[in-house]
Scaffold this motif. Sequence first.
Motif, PDB file in Angstrom:
ATOM      1  N   ASP A   1       0.810  -1.210   0.000  1.00 34.51           N
ATOM      2  CA  ASP A   1       0.000   0.000   0.000  1.00 34.51           C
ATOM      3  C   ASP A   1       0.850   1.271   0.000  1.00 34.51           C
ATOM      4  O   ASP A   1       0.392   2.330  -0.432  1.00 34.51           O
ATOM      5  CB  ASP A   1      -0.929   0.011   1.216  1.00 34.51           C
ATOM      6  CG  ASP A   1      -2.008  -1.064   1.134  1.00 34.51           C
ATOM      7  OD1 ASP A   1      -2.273  -1.540   0.010  1.00 34.51           O
ATOM      8  OD2 ASP A   1      -2.580  -1.420   2.182  1.00 34.51           O
ATOM      9  N   GLY A   2       2.079   1.172   0.466  1.00 33.10           N
ATOM     10  CA  GLY A   2       2.964   2.329   0.472  1.00 33.10           C
ATOM     11  C   GLY A   2       3.737   2.511  -0.808  1.00 33.10           C
ATOM     12  O   GLY A   2       4.508   3.459  -0.945  1.00 33.10           O
ATOM     13  N   GLY A   3       3.559   1.585  -1.758  1.00 34.66           N
ATOM     14  CA  GLY A   3       4.280   1.662  -3.020  1.00 34.66           C
ATOM     15  C   GLY A   3       5.646   1.020  -2.993  1.00 34.66           C
ATOM     16  O   GLY A   3       6.439   1.192  -3.909  1.00 34.66           O
ATOM     17  N   TYR A   4       5.943   0.233  -1.936  1.00 37.48           N
ATOM     18  CA  TYR A   4       7.228  -0.445  -1.841  1.00 37.48           C
ATOM     19  C   TYR A   4       7.131  -1.822  -2.513  1.00 37.48           C
ATOM     20  O   TYR A   4       6.086  -2.488  -2.453  1.00 37.48           O
ATOM     21  CB  TYR A   4       7.647  -0.620  -0.384  1.00 37.48           C
ATOM     22  CG  TYR A   4       7.850   0.677   0.366  1.00 37.48           C
ATOM     23  CD1 TYR A   4       8.214   1.845  -0.306  1.00 37.48           C
ATOM     24  CD2 TYR A   4       7.673   0.746   1.737  1.00 37.48           C
ATOM     25  CE1 TYR A   4       8.406   3.032   0.376  1.00 37.48           C
ATOM     26  CE2 TYR A   4       7.863   1.944   2.430  1.00 37.48           C
ATOM     27  CZ  TYR A   4       8.232   3.085   1.740  1.00 37.48           C
ATOM     28  OH  TYR A   4       8.424   4.262   2.411  1.00 37.48           O
ATOM     29  N   PRO A   5       8.208  -2.277  -3.166  1.00 37.66           N
ATOM     30  CA  PRO A   5       8.162  -3.566  -3.868  1.00 37.66           C
ATOM     31  C   PRO A   5       8.017  -4.736  -2.896  1.00 37.66           C
ATOM     32  O   PRO A   5       8.695  -4.795  -1.871  1.00 37.66           O
ATOM     33  CB  PRO A   5       9.501  -3.613  -4.600  1.00 37.66           C
ATOM     34  CG  PRO A   5      10.397  -2.710  -3.833  1.00 37.66           C
ATOM     35  CD  PRO A   5       9.523  -1.615  -3.296  1.00 37.66           C
ATOM     36  N   VAL A   6       7.124  -5.666  -3.218  1.00 38.05           N
ATOM     37  CA  VAL A   6       6.901  -6.858  -2.401  1.00 38.05           C
ATOM     38  C   VAL A   6       6.709  -8.046  -3.328  1.00 38.05           C
ATOM     39  O   VAL A   6       6.620  -7.910  -4.545  1.00 38.05           O
ATOM     40  CB  VAL A   6       5.656  -6.701  -1.489  1.00 38.05           C
ATOM     41  CG1 VAL A   6       5.851  -5.587  -0.480  1.00 38.05           C
ATOM     42  CG2 VAL A   6       4.399  -6.446  -2.331  1.00 38.05           C
ATOM     43  N   GLY A   7       6.620  -9.235  -2.765  1.00 37.43           N
ATOM     44  CA  GLY A   7       6.330 -10.438  -3.537  1.00 37.43           C
ATOM     45  C   GLY A   7       7.563 -11.049  -4.161  1.00 37.43           C
ATOM     46  O   GLY A   7       8.661 -10.495  -4.108  1.00 37.43           O
ATOM     47  N   GLY A   8       7.365 -12.220  -4.762  1.00 35.44           N
ATOM     48  CA  GLY A   8       8.489 -12.984  -5.300  1.00 35.44           C
ATOM     49  C   GLY A   8       8.588 -12.968  -6.803  1.00 35.44           C
ATOM     50  O   GLY A   8       9.363 -13.733  -7.375  1.00 35.44           O
ATOM     51  N   GLY A   9       7.821 -12.107  -7.487  1.00 34.14           N
ATOM     52  CA  GLY A   9       7.817 -12.113  -8.944  1.00 34.14           C
ATOM     53  C   GLY A   9       8.835 -11.194  -9.583  1.00 34.14           C
ATOM     54  O   GLY A   9       8.828 -11.012 -10.799  1.00 34.14           O
ATOM     55  N   TRP A  10       9.720 -10.604  -8.782  1.00 30.41           N
ATOM     56  CA  TRP A  10      10.704  -9.661  -9.295  1.00 30.41           C
ATOM     57  C   TRP A  10      12.002 -10.378  -9.697  1.00 30.41           C
ATOM     58  O   TRP A  10      12.383 -11.364  -9.083  1.00 30.41           O
ATOM     59  CB  TRP A  10      11.054  -8.628  -8.227  1.00 30.41           C
ATOM     60  CG  TRP A  10       9.921  -7.739  -7.804  1.00 30.41           C
ATOM     61  CD1 TRP A  10       8.845  -8.085  -7.035  1.00 30.41           C
ATOM     62  CD2 TRP A  10       9.761  -6.352  -8.108  1.00 30.41           C
ATOM     63  NE1 TRP A  10       8.028  -7.006  -6.843  1.00 30.41           N
ATOM     64  CE2 TRP A  10       8.568  -5.926  -7.492  1.00 30.41           C
ATOM     65  CE3 TRP A  10      10.521  -5.431  -8.834  1.00 30.41           C
ATOM     66  CZ2 TRP A  10       8.110  -4.609  -7.583  1.00 30.41           C
ATOM     67  CZ3 TRP A  10      10.063  -4.124  -8.928  1.00 30.41           C
ATOM     68  CH2 TRP A  10       8.871  -3.727  -8.319  1.00 30.41           C
ATOM     69  N   ASP A  11      12.670  -9.863 -10.730  1.00 32.31           N
ATOM     70  CA  ASP A  11      14.054 -10.240 -11.001  1.00 32.31           C
ATOM     71  C   ASP A  11      14.954  -9.363 -10.135  1.00 32.31           C
ATOM     72  O   ASP A  11      14.474  -8.651  -9.260  1.00 32.31           O
ATOM     73  CB  ASP A  11      14.387 -10.055 -12.488  1.00 32.31           C
ATOM     74  CG  ASP A  11      13.669 -11.068 -13.358  1.00 32.31           C
ATOM     75  OD1 ASP A  11      13.474 -12.203 -12.885  1.00 32.31           O
ATOM     76  OD2 ASP A  11      13.306 -10.725 -14.491  1.00 32.31           O
ATOM     77  N   GLU A  12      16.251  -9.376 -10.400  1.00 28.61           N
ATOM     78  CA  GLU A  12      17.177  -8.540  -9.640  1.00 28.61           C
ATOM     79  C   GLU A  12      18.187  -7.885 -10.568  1.00 28.61           C
ATOM     80  O   GLU A  12      18.462  -8.373 -11.659  1.00 28.61           O
ATOM     81  CB  GLU A  12      17.930  -9.371  -8.590  1.00 28.61           C
ATOM     82  CG  GLU A  12      17.094  -9.800  -7.411  1.00 28.61           C
ATOM     83  CD  GLU A  12      17.929 -10.465  -6.331  1.00 28.61           C
ATOM     84  OE1 GLU A  12      19.031 -10.965  -6.647  1.00 28.61           O
ATOM     85  OE2 GLU A  12      17.506 -10.469  -5.173  1.00 28.61           O
TER      86      GLU A  12
END
Length: 217
Positions: free
Chosen positions: A109-120
Motif C-alpha cells: 500500500d505504500g508503493g514499496y516492492p513486495v512479492g516474489g515475482g521480481w528479477d534482480e
Amino acid sequence: MKHEDIWRALDTLAAEHGLSASGLARRAGLDATTFNPSKRRMPDGRARWPSTESLAKVLEATGASLEGFTALVTGARALPAGGRATPVTARRIPLLGLTQASGEGFFDDGGYPVGGGWDEMALPEIADPHAYALEIAGTSTEPVFRDGDVVIVSPVAPIRRGDRVVVRTQDGEVMVRQLTRRSARRVDLRSLNPAYPDRSLELPQVTWLHRIVWASQ
C-alpha cells in the motif's frame, strides 16, 4: 562520443521541454529544419555534427547547463552533486518490467516492492532501501528513455517540479512522466514523448508518485 549520442541528447532536451526537434530549433532562434533527420547526415551519407553555435543557442534558450547536456549525451542519470541520497555499499534490488508494474502483488500500500515475482539487478550505490528498478517497454517514453532501458526508482527521494517520476493511479495504471506541477489538489504530468498526451490528475486519483534517480542508457 558518437554522432547519434549528440542527436539523441538534443531530442531528449526537446522532449523534456515538451518540444519536437523543430520546436527546439525555433525556440533557439534557428531555422526550424536545423535538427531534422535530413540535416543529420551529409549529402554523401556521412554523419553530421550539430554546430557549436546551434548547441550554444539551444542551451541558452532552454536554460540547460553544458554539464547537464553532457550528462544527456553520456546517458548518465546519477543523482546531482550534493544529491538527495547518501551512497552506500552496492547491493541488488528488485527489477520488474514497466508493463508488469500495473499488475497486483508487486507493491504494498505504500508503493514499496513486495512479492516474489521480481528479477534482480545490481544497484549503482543509491541509499534508499526501498529502491527498485523498472525496465522500459514500448515507445511512450522516447526519446528520453528507450525500449529496454532500466530506470531505478526511489520511493523516499524528495520530488520537485521537473523530476522524472513513476506514477501509479487508483485505477492501477502505471506511467512514466515528468512532473510539471503538484498542488494540494492536482498533479500535472508532462509526457516524455510529444506524441503521447500530458496528464492532469486529481490528487485522490494518485496512489503513489516516485522519483526516477538513475537510468541505464
